[in-house]
Design a protein around this motif. Sequence first.
Motif, mmCIF file in Angstrom:
data_model
loop_
_atom_site.group_PDB
_atom_site.id
_atom_site.type_symbol
_atom_site.label_atom_id
_atom_site.label_comp_id
_atom_site.label_asym_id
_atom_site.label_seq_id
_atom_site.Cartn_x
_atom_site.Cartn_y
_atom_site.Cartn_z
ATOM 1 N N UNK A 92 47.708 40.037 56.015
ATOM 2 C CA UNK A 92 48.538 40.107 54.827
ATOM 3 C C UNK A 92 48.737 38.794 54.096
ATOM 4 N N UNK A 93 47.719 37.919 54.076
ATOM 5 C CA UNK A 93 47.862 36.637 53.388
ATOM 6 C C UNK A 93 48.015 36.860 51.883
ATOM 7 N N UNK A 148 48.370 36.103 41.103
ATOM 8 C CA UNK A 148 48.255 36.355 42.542
ATOM 9 C C UNK A 148 46.844 35.955 42.968
ATOM 10 N N UNK A 149 46.707 34.735 43.479
ATOM 11 C CA UNK A 149 45.398 34.169 43.799
ATOM 12 C C UNK A 149 44.793 34.774 45.060
ATOM 13 N N UNK A 150 45.619 35.102 46.021
ATOM 14 C CA UNK A 150 45.186 35.733 47.270
ATOM 15 C C UNK A 150 46.057 36.974 47.439
ATOM 16 N N UNK A 151 45.427 38.118 47.595
ATOM 17 C CA UNK A 151 46.162 39.382 47.566
ATOM 18 C C UNK A 151 46.011 40.174 48.862
ATOM 19 N N UNK A 152 46.892 39.910 49.821
ATOM 20 C CA UNK A 152 46.979 40.692 51.058
ATOM 21 C C UNK A 152 45.662 40.741 51.833
ATOM 22 N N UNK A 199 39.708 32.712 45.212
ATOM 23 C CA UNK A 199 40.727 32.422 46.214
ATOM 24 C C UNK A 199 40.200 31.959 47.555
ATOM 25 N N UNK A 200 38.925 31.609 47.615
ATOM 26 C CA UNK A 200 38.328 31.182 48.888
ATOM 27 C C UNK A 200 38.995 29.912 49.425
ATOM 28 N N UNK A 201 39.052 28.886 48.609
ATOM 29 C CA UNK A 201 39.643 27.610 49.039
ATOM 30 C C UNK A 201 41.134 27.766 49.295
ATOM 31 N N UNK A 202 41.812 28.502 48.458
ATOM 32 C CA UNK A 202 43.248 28.736 48.647
ATOM 33 C C UNK A 202 43.506 29.403 49.991
#
Length: 82
Positions: free
Chosen positions: A23-24, A32-36, A56-59
């Motif tokens: 759930x990141x 919303x850069x990274x969504x669950x 959102x890979x690096x995030x």
Amino acid sequence: MTLPDPPSTRRQAAASPVVQARGLVKCFGALRAVDAIDFDIPAGRCFGFLGPNGAGKTTTLKMLGKRIKWLILPLHESETDR
């Protein structure tokens, strides 16, 4: 043609994952850069993130923290203290 996993990999896959994420989520304001995201990285496996710029890979990797850097690339001792 798919090759079977080597025996050592099959044994390791049954063990606990080296990294487990559930759930990141990361937001920058309204974006919303990274969504669950959910994923496991099993011991002894090569793992990578693929996707377009801004996906959102690096995030996601930054969210996992400095402790995971040793899985990403080898560091010299002086670099680990940064």
